[in-house]
Design a protein around this motif. Structure first.
Motif, PDB file in Angstrom:
ATOM      1  N   ALA A  65      -4.378   3.960   4.935  1.00 23.49           N
ATOM      2  CA  ALA A  65      -4.841   4.403   3.615  1.00 23.49           C
ATOM      3  C   ALA A  65      -3.695   5.011   2.814  1.00 23.49           C
ATOM      4  O   ALA A  65      -3.589   4.818   1.599  1.00 23.49           O
ATOM      5  N   SER A  66      -2.808   5.742   3.502  1.00 21.19           N
ATOM      6  CA  SER A  66      -1.668   6.353   2.803  1.00 21.19           C
ATOM      7  C   SER A  66      -0.695   5.296   2.302  1.00 21.19           C
ATOM      8  O   SER A  66       0.124   5.557   1.420  1.00 21.19           O
ATOM      9  N   LEU A  67      -0.818   4.086   2.851  1.00 23.57           N
ATOM     10  CA  LEU A  67       0.041   2.973   2.446  1.00 23.57           C
ATOM     11  C   LEU A  67      -0.661   2.029   1.477  1.00 23.57           C
ATOM     12  O   LEU A  67      -0.119   0.984   1.125  1.00 23.57           O
ATOM     13  N   GLY A  68      -1.891   2.404   1.088  1.00 26.18           N
ATOM     14  CA  GLY A  68      -2.590   1.611   0.080  1.00 26.18           C
ATOM     15  C   GLY A  68      -3.799   0.849   0.570  1.00 26.18           C
ATOM     16  O   GLY A  68      -4.460   0.164  -0.221  1.00 26.18           O
ATOM     17  N   PHE A  69      -4.132   0.917   1.865  1.00 23.03           N
ATOM     18  CA  PHE A  69      -5.313   0.213   2.375  1.00 23.03           C
ATOM     19  C   PHE A  69      -6.567   0.870   1.824  1.00 23.03           C
ATOM     20  O   PHE A  69      -6.839   2.043   2.059  1.00 23.03           O
ATOM     21  N   ASN A  70      -7.328   0.130   1.051  1.00 20.62           N
ATOM     22  CA  ASN A  70      -8.492   0.673   0.345  1.00 20.62           C
ATOM     23  C   ASN A  70      -9.607  -0.382   0.348  1.00 20.62           C
ATOM     24  O   ASN A  70      -9.894  -1.002  -0.672  1.00 20.62           O
ATOM     25  N   PRO A  71     -10.230  -0.604   1.502  1.00 23.95           N
ATOM     26  CA  PRO A  71     -11.183  -1.723   1.625  1.00 23.95           C
ATOM     27  C   PRO A  71     -12.413  -1.605   0.749  1.00 23.95           C
ATOM     28  O   PRO A  71     -13.038  -2.613   0.410  1.00 23.95           O
ATOM     29  N   ASP A  72     -12.782  -0.397   0.360  1.00 24.02           N
ATOM     30  CA  ASP A  72     -13.974  -0.220  -0.481  1.00 24.02           C
ATOM     31  C   ASP A  72     -13.637  -0.193  -1.957  1.00 24.02           C
ATOM     32  O   ASP A  72     -14.514   0.025  -2.804  1.00 24.02           O
ATOM     33  N   ASN A  73     -12.334  -0.373  -2.277  1.00 23.84           N
ATOM     34  CA  ASN A  73     -11.873  -0.344  -3.670  1.00 23.84           C
ATOM     35  C   ASN A  73     -12.277   0.932  -4.392  1.00 23.84           C
ATOM     36  O   ASN A  73     -12.619   0.927  -5.574  1.00 23.84           O
ATOM     37  N   GLU A  74     -12.248   2.031  -3.652  1.00 21.83           N
ATOM     38  CA  GLU A  74     -12.565   3.318  -4.253  1.00 21.83           C
ATOM     39  C   GLU A  74     -11.367   3.791  -5.069  1.00 21.83           C
ATOM     40  O   GLU A  74     -10.215   3.545  -4.695  1.00 21.83           O
ATOM     41  N   PRO A  75     -11.625   4.460  -6.193  1.00 22.18           N
ATOM     42  CA  PRO A  75     -10.496   4.968  -6.980  1.00 22.18           C
ATOM     43  C   PRO A  75      -9.729   6.001  -6.178  1.00 22.18           C
ATOM     44  O   PRO A  75     -10.325   6.794  -5.431  1.00 22.18           O
ATOM     45  N   PRO A  76      -8.406   5.995  -6.266  1.00 23.88           N
ATOM     46  CA  PRO A  76      -7.622   6.974  -5.507  1.00 23.88           C
ATOM     47  C   PRO A  76      -7.912   8.398  -5.961  1.00 23.88           C
ATOM     48  O   PRO A  76      -8.218   8.638  -7.122  1.00 23.88           O
ATOM     49  N   GLN A  77      -7.836   9.323  -5.017  1.00 18.42           N
ATOM     50  CA  GLN A  77      -8.033  10.724  -5.361  1.00 18.42           C
ATOM     51  C   GLN A  77      -6.857  11.214  -6.205  1.00 18.42           C
ATOM     52  O   GLN A  77      -5.699  10.927  -5.893  1.00 18.42           O
TER      53      GLN A  77
END
Length: 261
Positions: A65-77
């Protein structure tokens, strides 16, 4: 949540796509967590010092996730979520520019930083939290959108980190130099110098405390030196004609935060 051998589905495929982009998986993503995906997961874990289980568990997915893995396409915090972090962003990205600009002037780094925060903090925070690079953010610092008397249609009136006004300085704005943070910082100092010269001629520097004088100059950056002179003549607060009647107060708050970084 964990992804492991024999799992199938869209989440597995997204994990495979991530591993392939990172250079750990050579096969095409197919949504089936087989031996190749397990080995690729182990390789990822080894590279980042995580126990090599071949299972994408919380530690592995957290690193991903810290490298950009975002499977749910949630907006970044948002990483800028406080005034202190906003001022730190200014210090990290504009601090050197400000220091060079204020050499041999009466202004301080925290003063220019505070004005920047008040003028465009809400703008650059939005774009920084979207992950845009500084160079791109520089080109997006347009504000004060609306229709003033004489405008044919709604338009932007403030440009650059210090919101140089197009009505007062059309040559500078139309040149496009406002996208250069160095040039805009220099222009902001030039604008401030104009306020200082006017208010000095009116005798206010000699009649105000140092803090009140700096507040008066700051307020003039927002509402104009004539309005500040009018406020002082009427024995009103220097912010009486500024937007929301708190401009210099807020700039001084930001200055205090910057000084303590």
């Amino acid at each position: 949540m964990a992804i492991q051998l024999n799992d199938t589905g869209s989440l597995v495929k997204k994990w495979q796509q991530f591993l392939k982009l990172q250079g750990f998986l050579n096969a095409d993503p197919d949504g089936n967590f087989g031996p190749n995906t397990r080995d690729a997961t182990k390789a990822f874990q080894k590279f980042y010092g995580i126990q090599q289980t071949g299972i994408a568990g919380s530690l592995t997915l957290g690193k991903a996730a810290s490298l950009g893995f975002n499977p749910d396409n949630e907006p970044p915090q948002p990483h800028i979520n406080s005034d202190q972090k906003m001022m730190q962003w200014i210090k990290d990205n504009l601090g050197g520019i400000i220091k060079n600009t204020i050499t041999n002037s009466m202004y301080t780094e925290d003063w220019l930083a505070g004005i920047c925060a008040r003028e465009t903090g809400f703008l650059f925070t939005r774009y920084a939290n979207q992950g845009l690079p500084f160079s791109q953010i520089c080109t997006l610092m347009k504000g004060d959108y609306g229709k003033r008397p004489g405008d044919a249609a709604k338009q932007y009136h403030g440009f650059g980190f210090w919101q140089i006004d197009i009505a007062s300085f059309p040559t500078f704005v139309n040149s496009g130099k406002w996208t250069d943070a160095n040039a805009t910082a220099q222009m902001a100092v030039s604008v401030l110098n104009g306020k200082v010269n006017y208010l000095e001629q009116k005798g206010w520097k000699a009649n105000l405390s140092e803090a009140s004088w700096e507040r008066a100059v700051t307020a003039a950056y927002n509402c104009g030196e004539g309005n500040v002179n009018k406020a002082l003549t009427r024995q009103l607060d220097v912010d009486s004609y500024t937007f929301a009647k708190d401009y210099s107060k807020e700039v001084f708050l930001y200055r205090s935060i910057y000084q303590n970084l």
